[in-house]
Design an enzyme around this catalytic site. Structure first.
Site, mmCIF file in Angstrom:
data_model
loop_
_atom_site.group_PDB
_atom_site.id
_atom_site.type_symbol
_atom_site.label_atom_id
_atom_site.label_comp_id
_atom_site.label_asym_id
_atom_site.label_seq_id
_atom_site.Cartn_x
_atom_site.Cartn_y
_atom_site.Cartn_z
ATOM 1 N N LYS A 114 0.762 -1.151 0.156
ATOM 2 C CA LYS A 114 -0.019 0.069 -0.131
ATOM 3 C C LYS A 114 0.976 1.307 0.052
ATOM 4 C CE LYS A 114 -4.439 0.770 0.355
ATOM 5 N NZ LYS A 114 -5.591 0.189 -0.485
HETATM 6 P P1 NAD Z 1 -13.587 7.532 -2.430
HETATM 7 O O1 NAD Z 1 -12.644 8.647 -2.036
HETATM 8 O O2 NAD Z 1 -14.223 7.389 -3.798
HETATM 9 O O3 NAD Z 1 -14.937 7.985 -1.556
HETATM 10 C C1 NAD Z 1 -14.877 7.727 -0.058
HETATM 11 C C2 NAD Z 1 -16.298 8.235 0.401
HETATM 12 O O4 NAD Z 1 -16.497 8.332 1.690
HETATM 13 C C3 NAD Z 1 -16.734 9.767 0.023
HETATM 14 O O5 NAD Z 1 -18.049 9.626 -0.434
HETATM 15 C C4 NAD Z 1 -16.294 10.525 1.298
HETATM 16 O O6 NAD Z 1 -17.129 11.524 1.561
HETATM 17 C C5 NAD Z 1 -16.993 9.262 2.211
HETATM 18 N N1 NAD Z 1 -16.413 9.511 3.734
HETATM 19 C C6 NAD Z 1 -14.870 9.597 4.085
HETATM 20 N N2 NAD Z 1 -14.927 9.724 5.347
HETATM 21 C C7 NAD Z 1 -16.272 9.554 5.987
HETATM 22 C C8 NAD Z 1 -16.783 9.547 7.134
HETATM 23 N N3 NAD Z 1 -15.966 9.688 8.128
HETATM 24 N N4 NAD Z 1 -18.066 9.527 7.078
HETATM 25 C C9 NAD Z 1 -19.161 9.333 6.027
HETATM 26 N N5 NAD Z 1 -18.448 9.302 4.741
HETATM 27 C C10 NAD Z 1 -17.167 9.495 4.645
HETATM 28 O O7 NAD Z 1 -13.165 6.135 -1.968
HETATM 29 P P2 NAD Z 1 -13.310 4.741 -2.353
HETATM 30 O O8 NAD Z 1 -12.495 4.231 -3.466
HETATM 31 O O9 NAD Z 1 -14.971 4.570 -2.646
HETATM 32 O O10 NAD Z 1 -12.887 4.063 -1.049
HETATM 33 C C11 NAD Z 1 -13.767 3.958 0.180
HETATM 34 C C12 NAD Z 1 -13.178 2.644 1.083
HETATM 35 O O11 NAD Z 1 -13.091 1.520 0.279
HETATM 36 C C13 NAD Z 1 -11.807 2.775 1.592
HETATM 37 O O12 NAD Z 1 -11.771 2.313 2.993
HETATM 38 C C14 NAD Z 1 -10.987 2.058 0.533
HETATM 39 O O13 NAD Z 1 -9.758 1.682 1.163
HETATM 40 C C15 NAD Z 1 -11.906 0.967 0.343
HETATM 41 N N6 NAD Z 1 -11.501 0.181 -0.940
HETATM 42 C C16 NAD Z 1 -11.613 1.021 -2.122
HETATM 43 C C17 NAD Z 1 -11.355 -0.022 -3.311
HETATM 44 C C18 NAD Z 1 -11.383 0.760 -4.533
HETATM 45 O O14 NAD Z 1 -11.387 0.147 -5.600
HETATM 46 N N7 NAD Z 1 -11.721 2.173 -4.781
HETATM 47 C C19 NAD Z 1 -11.262 -1.125 -3.464
HETATM 48 C C20 NAD Z 1 -10.935 -1.704 -2.011
HETATM 49 C C21 NAD Z 1 -11.062 -1.057 -0.866
#
Ligand code: NAD
Length: 424
Positions: A114
């Protein structure tokens, strides 16, 4: 196994300790050998870099960047890059280890890594972000490589940043190397189906769990925390499978509508409103934290880590939690949730659809070939469903939660690989 020190359980958890607590429990149940335990409890490599970047006003700002390689016994390491003001080494270490377990649980030939940069991309211009991404790539030139370490997007980064990374890396090699990074724009060799892949995997594992729990999706309600890539796709695909998504949320707060939220209207509103749901008129605004304790059948935390804690776990009413985010549940909350009889499809299984299609992207880049969206979706759905069934079987056999079962499946695979390869 007395050699293993119990990992401390604290309320606001250090994410690395949260990961270690589950690793510890699963290792004990497996009877993991001490040598292998010791190898796996520490990351193989931790890199910290300073990244001086010229800002638009002419000043030079120095950002701190990280890349942690947890393990490479199964293959080149794989893991996203997070741009967020709160990024720190412990978080990146935990996320890197989760990637090792995630790749092992869905049986793809990758190790875990990461990366992250402590920065606030929301307050930076596109030019500043580009210079930062290029500086980060150059400082990791000895780390990255299609056979060594393959980055991808995570919170705060997306296809645009991956394109800059690929371009900068390719310049240093004197040729286009698109397999060095995944999550690229389609035109640069990105895979069809990658954008929705994580949300799609959340949907597939949620449907598989609902079947086991005998929850009828057409009568089920759902709340999704986080409306970014993972949350918005999970909400869309779950509502297409019949679930009524009654609440969504982002950093601006949570939005509740008993009759269900129209996904298309929410996405259109967010996209026209600088990426935020603030002021979304089709729902009642409630406190951001309340989304976790609504009386719904399925809860999908898809925002960030450590949101379900020992403090609010007792108030959760959902029958099923499907972890779209990495590490949304603290290890101390695990036992509260387990005792309440709530099933949890854990992060390392539920959100593995993203890394699965990243793997497909890398395979296509190396083949110099493109698959149809249909082929990508069918193959990733099959991998997700097989992984779920495998974890479910272990959970029944050992009478443990799906989370511990997922760790057991992953650790067992890595440990067996070490046994065959040897070489210490
Ligand atoms: P992103 O930046 O596209 O979206 C994050 C969302 O969460 C946004 O809407 C933001 O406003 C919201 N958010 C952040 N903190 C918050 C809080 N405290 N309360 C409420 N809403 C909150 O990110 P993403 O890619 O969707 O990733 C989200 C999670 O999924 C992370 O933990 C990431 O590690 C995990 N993840 C993402 C992927 C991927 O392919 N994008 C894959 C595996 C895991």
């Amino acid at each position: 196994m007395s050699y293993i020190e119990p990992a401390p359980l604290v309320d606001k958890e250090n994410p690395f300790e949260a990961m270690m607590s589950r690793f510890h429990t699963a290792s004990q149940l497996l009877g993991l050998e001490e040598q292998i335990y010791n190898v796996l409890k520490t990351p193989a490599r931790q890199v910290i870099v300073s990244l001086p970047v010229t800002m638009d006003d002419g000043s030079i700002k120095v950002f701190e960047g990280y890349r942690v390689i947890h393990n490479t016994i199964l293959g080149p390491s794989k893991g996203g890059i997070r741009f967020d003001p709160h990024v720190n080494l412990d978080e990146v270490k935990a996320l890197a280890a989760w990637m090792t377990w995630k790749c092992a649980v869905v049986d793809i030939p990758y190790g875990g890594a990461k990366g992250g940069v402590a920065c606030n991309p929301r307050e930076m211009s596109a030019g500043e972000i580009e210079r930062l991404m290029r500086a980060y790539t150059l400082s990791m030139i000895d780390i990255f490589g299609p056979d060594k370490d393959i980055p991808a997007p995570d919170m705060g980064t997306g296809p645009r940043e991956m394109a800059w990374l690929m371009d900068e890396y390719s310049r240093t090699q004197g040729m286009t190397v698109n397999a060095v990074v995944t999550g690229k724009p389609i035109v640069l060799g990105g895979s069809l189906g990658r954008t929705e892949a994580t949300g799609r995997g959340v949907m597939v594992s949620a449907m598989a769990a609902m079947e086991k729990l005998k929850i009828n999706p057409y009568k089920a309600t759902c709340a999704v925390q986080g409306f970014g890539n993972v949350g918005s796709w999970a909400a869309k695909l779950l509502s297409e499978r019949g679930l009524k998504v009654q609440a969504i949320s982002d950093l601006s707060g949570a939005y509740y509508n008993e009759d269900g939220i129209d996904f298309n209207k929410a996405v259109a509103y967010r996209d026209a409103n600088k990426g935020t749901l603030e002021g979304f008129p089709e729902a009642e605004k409630i406190s951001g934290n309340d989304i976790l304790t609504l009386p719904v059948d399925v809860l999908v935390p898809a925002a960030t880590e450590d949101v379900i804690t020992a403090k609010n776990a007792a108030k959760i009413q959902a029958k099923l939690i499907v972890e779209g985010a990495n590490g949304p549940t603290s290890s101390k909350a695990d036992s509260v949730i387990y005792e309440k009889g709530i099933s949890v499809v854990p992060d390392i299984l539920a959100n593995a659809g993203g890394v699965t299609v990243s793997y497909f992207e890398w395979v296509q880049n190396r083949l110099g070939y493109k698959w149809t969206a249909d082929r990508v979706n069918r193959r990733s759905d099959r991998i997700m469903k097989d992984a779920f069934d495998n974890v479910y079987k272990v959970a029944l056999e050992y009478k443990v939660s799906l989370r511990i079962a997922a760790y057991m499946v992953a650790i067992d695979k890595v440990a067996k690989t070490y046994k065959f390869r040897g070489g210490f």
